[in-house]
Design an enzyme around this catalytic site. Structure first.
Site, PDB file in Angstrom:
ATOM      1  N   GLY A  22      27.931  65.246  44.547  1.00  0.00           N
ATOM      2  CA  GLY A  22      29.298  64.975  45.011  1.00  0.00           C
ATOM      3  C   GLY A  22      29.728  63.619  44.484  1.00  0.00           C
ATOM      4  N   GLY A  24      32.696  62.294  44.798  1.00  0.00           N
ATOM      5  CA  GLY A  24      33.909  61.839  45.484  1.00  0.00           C
ATOM      6  C   GLY A  24      33.741  60.405  45.957  1.00  0.00           C
ATOM      7  N   ARG A  95      37.402  64.771  56.021  1.00  0.00           N
ATOM      8  CA  ARG A  95      38.404  65.057  57.060  1.00  0.00           C
ATOM      9  C   ARG A  95      39.807  64.636  56.656  1.00  0.00           C
ATOM     10  NH1 ARG A  95      36.746  62.713  62.772  1.00  0.00           N
ATOM     11  NH2 ARG A  95      35.430  61.234  61.661  1.00  0.00           N
ATOM     12  N   ARG A 101      35.085  66.456  62.699  1.00  0.00           N
ATOM     13  CA  ARG A 101      34.058  66.757  61.688  1.00  0.00           C
ATOM     14  C   ARG A 101      33.692  68.247  61.751  1.00  0.00           C
ATOM     15  NH1 ARG A 101      32.389  61.804  63.990  1.00  0.00           N
ATOM     16  NH2 ARG A 101      32.523  60.088  62.513  1.00  0.00           N
ATOM     17  N   ILE A 131      24.660  63.659  53.876  1.00  0.00           N
ATOM     18  CA  ILE A 131      25.779  62.849  54.381  1.00  0.00           C
ATOM     19  C   ILE A 131      26.987  63.735  54.728  1.00  0.00           C
ATOM     20  CG2 ILE A 131      27.406  60.984  53.797  1.00  0.00           C
ATOM     21  CD1 ILE A 131      25.284  59.585  52.251  1.00  0.00           C
ATOM     22  N   THR A 132      27.038  64.918  54.127  1.00  0.00           N
ATOM     23  CA  THR A 132      28.172  65.820  54.365  1.00  0.00           C
ATOM     24  C   THR A 132      28.265  66.205  55.848  1.00  0.00           C
ATOM     25  OG1 THR A 132      27.860  66.721  52.144  1.00  0.00           O
ATOM     26  CG2 THR A 132      29.194  68.026  53.656  1.00  0.00           C
ATOM     27  N   ASN A 133      29.490  66.268  56.349  1.00  0.00           N
ATOM     28  CA  ASN A 133      29.734  66.623  57.753  1.00  0.00           C
ATOM     29  C   ASN A 133      30.064  68.107  57.932  1.00  0.00           C
ATOM     30  OD1 ASN A 133      29.479  64.245  59.406  1.00  0.00           O
ATOM     31  ND2 ASN A 133      31.159  63.378  58.201  1.00  0.00           N
ATOM     32  N   ARG A 164      28.745  50.442  62.845  1.00  0.00           N
ATOM     33  CA  ARG A 164      30.114  50.272  63.382  1.00  0.00           C
ATOM     34  C   ARG A 164      30.073  49.525  64.709  1.00  0.00           C
ATOM     35  NH1 ARG A 164      32.018  56.223  61.451  1.00  0.00           N
ATOM     36  NH2 ARG A 164      33.048  55.533  59.539  1.00  0.00           N
ATOM     37  N   HIS A 188      26.350  63.249  65.285  1.00  0.00           N
ATOM     38  CA  HIS A 188      27.402  62.429  64.664  1.00  0.00           C
ATOM     39  C   HIS A 188      28.754  63.037  65.028  1.00  0.00           C
ATOM     40  CE1 HIS A 188      29.093  59.608  61.926  1.00  0.00           C
ATOM     41  NE2 HIS A 188      29.400  60.477  60.985  1.00  0.00           N
TER      42      HIS A 188
HETATM   43  N1  APR Z   1      29.033  71.028  44.129  1.00  0.00           N
HETATM   44  C1  APR Z   1      29.144  69.736  43.796  1.00  0.00           C
HETATM   45  N2  APR Z   1      30.156  68.956  44.235  1.00  0.00           N
HETATM   46  C2  APR Z   1      31.071  69.535  45.031  1.00  0.00           C
HETATM   47  C3  APR Z   1      30.995  70.883  45.426  1.00  0.00           C
HETATM   48  C4  APR Z   1      29.908  71.643  44.940  1.00  0.00           C
HETATM   49  N3  APR Z   1      29.758  72.920  45.250  1.00  0.00           N
HETATM   50  N4  APR Z   1      32.050  71.135  46.221  1.00  0.00           N
HETATM   51  C5  APR Z   1      32.754  70.000  46.339  1.00  0.00           C
HETATM   52  N5  APR Z   1      32.172  69.027  45.623  1.00  0.00           N
HETATM   53  C6  APR Z   1      32.603  67.651  45.417  1.00  0.00           C
HETATM   54  C7  APR Z   1      34.097  67.535  45.165  1.00  0.00           C
HETATM   55  O1  APR Z   1      34.452  67.939  43.852  1.00  0.00           O
HETATM   56  C8  APR Z   1      34.336  66.067  45.437  1.00  0.00           C
HETATM   57  O2  APR Z   1      34.227  65.291  44.265  1.00  0.00           O
HETATM   58  O3  APR Z   1      32.401  66.855  46.573  1.00  0.00           O
HETATM   59  C9  APR Z   1      33.215  65.688  46.429  1.00  0.00           C
HETATM   60  C10 APR Z   1      33.725  65.270  47.798  1.00  0.00           C
HETATM   61  O4  APR Z   1      34.393  64.086  47.633  1.00  0.00           O
HETATM   62  P1  APR Z   1      35.590  63.596  48.591  1.00  0.00           P
HETATM   63  O5  APR Z   1      36.569  64.710  48.779  1.00  0.00           O
HETATM   64  O6  APR Z   1      36.074  62.288  48.072  1.00  0.00           O
HETATM   65  O7  APR Z   1      34.879  63.409  50.005  1.00  0.00           O
HETATM   66  P2  APR Z   1      34.052  62.116  50.492  1.00  0.00           P
HETATM   67  O8  APR Z   1      34.963  61.165  51.146  1.00  0.00           O
HETATM   68  O9  APR Z   1      33.165  61.662  49.399  1.00  0.00           O
HETATM   69  O10 APR Z   1      33.172  62.782  51.665  1.00  0.00           O
HETATM   70  C11 APR Z   1      32.150  63.715  51.359  1.00  0.00           C
HETATM   71  O11 APR Z   1      30.787  63.042  53.210  1.00  0.00           O
HETATM   72  O12 APR Z   1      31.166  61.561  54.966  1.00  0.00           O
HETATM   73  C12 APR Z   1      31.173  62.904  54.567  1.00  0.00           C
HETATM   74  O13 APR Z   1      32.881  63.935  55.967  1.00  0.00           O
HETATM   75  C13 APR Z   1      32.553  63.534  54.653  1.00  0.00           C
HETATM   76  O14 APR Z   1      31.808  65.796  54.379  1.00  0.00           O
HETATM   77  C14 APR Z   1      32.404  64.693  53.718  1.00  0.00           C
HETATM   78  C15 APR Z   1      31.453  64.158  52.642  1.00  0.00           C
END
Ligand code: APR
Length: 324
Positions: A22, A24, A95, A101, A131-133, A164, A188
């Site tokens: 990921g 993001g 979110r 979450r 880390i994903t929720n 926090r 969480h």
């Molecule tokens: N494989 C790889 N990457 C993926 C997939 C997948 N199947 N599906 C989605 N992604 C990527 C997206 O393309 C994106 O770049 O996951 C990334 C998520 O990034 P953001 O939308 O910016 O989310 P972010 O703020 O990084 O949060 C990610 O962490 O804290 C938790 O609640 C939050 O569940 C969320 C996760």
């Protein structure tokens, strides 16, 4: 320098390798933290083509300024993650304002199951940090999807929630944040359990430094700390503190630091709970979750922890339907 004339045989030089799934906000910030602390090489992988490659190139272009030696590779191909020591899962939706979450569960369960199964094929001995929720359920799902021993799978939440609370106490008292020590247990979510009896400023219990009403206000702020950021940003969730928290866990494992950190770990009878991943104090070292510390809870705290566990169990049930 003429290396060939030397009889010296260099040791096997291989940097530790961390895969971050990921690219993001959380994943890219975590990658930056790991690299700039020189902890490991990082493979950043995402489903979107070009995104992890672009982030990796941008981060590498700062290497000469930040003075680190970590290699960062961006990819869409799991073959590039081969032999990772740690895999961190951040892939999934974040979110939006007004969402809990738990609202992310259907979509994120599919994503997490998919990426965990792919990653384990190339790194069968890795430690997995989720880390994903919704965090605790996604950690359980990752454990099932990878088939790893439970000690090698853990969720990042307690470090963030404790951090926090630590910040809010320091801000309230005007003291140095590093002097504040906190512990938050449970899932969480809104039912997390900040253990204020165990929160201190340099060993002084916070109950001696502030009144009950103030403590309760800071506890509530901690419980909704993520939502407060989401509401302000309007476009996604928190990521700087989550990335720092993930990095602390990565460091504890790679440097075998035996840190006592709250993490979502697999419980087998501890705290009267069984077959669940939930936030508890753990010793984190090179073998992952090396032990779980059972602190004494009052009846009320025990009840609150079990209420949090009940809500996590509901999410686990939904998440496990994805695996069939
Ligand atoms: N494989 C790889 N990457 C993926 C997939 C997948 N199947 N599906 C989605 N992604 C990527 C997206 O393309 C994106 O770049 O996951 C990334 C998520 O990034 P953001 O939308 O910016 O989310 P972010 O703020 O990084 O949060 C990610 O962490 O804290 C938790 O609640 C939050 O569940 C969320 C996760």
């Amino acid at each position: 320098m003429n290396a060939s004339s030397s009889s010296y045989t260099p040791p096997h030089c291989k940097s530790p390798l961390v895969t971050v799934i990921g690219a993001g906000n959380v994943g890219r910030t975590l990658t930056q933290r790991i690299a700039e602390k020189n902890l490991a090489d990082v493979v950043l992988i995402d489903i979107v083509e070009g995104l992890p490659q672009g982030i990796a190139l941008d981060l590498m272009a700062a290497q000469g300024i930040e003075l680190h030696d970590s290699k960062i590779i961006g990819t869409n191909n799991y073959e590039d993650t081969v032999g990772s020591d740690i895999v961190v899962i951040t892939a999934g939706l974040a979110r939006k304002p007004g969402m809990s979450r738990d609202d992310l569960i259907q979509t994120n369960a599919k994503i997490v199951a998919d990426v965990a199964k792919k990653a384990i094929q190339y790194s069968p001995n890795a430690q997995f940090i989720v880390i994903t929720n919704p965090l605790d359920a996604m950690t359980y799902l990752t454990w099932k999807a990878t088939g790893l021993p439970a000690s090698q799978v853990m969720g990042m939440a307690g470090v963030l929630d404790s951090s926090r609370l630590q910040t809010f106490i320091a801000m309230e008292l005007g003291v140095c944040t590093a002097d504040v020590s906190t512990m938050v247990l449970g899932g969480h979510g809104d039912l997390m359990l900040p253990l204020t009896r165990y929160c201190t400023v340099r060993g002084v219990p916070i109950a001696e430094l502030m009144d009950e009403e103030t403590i309760e206000r800071l506890v509530e702020r901690t419980r909704h700390g993520g939502a407060e950021v989401v509401k302000l940003l309007q476009t996604g969730g928190a990521y700087y503190a989550p990335a720092s928290s993930g990095c602390l866990m990565v460091e504890a494992i790679l440097r075998d630091r035996s840190r006592l950190l709250p993490a979502a770990a697999y419980l087998q009878g501890q705290y009267g709970l069984d077959d669940i991943f939930l936030g508890v104090p753990c010793r984190l070292g090179c073998r992952g979750v090396e032990s779980i510390l059972e602190v004494k809870l009052t009846d009320e705290e025990q009840k609150a922890l079990h209420a949090s566990a009940d809500s996590v169990r509901q999410n686990i049930k939904v998440a496990m339907e994805v695996l069939g």
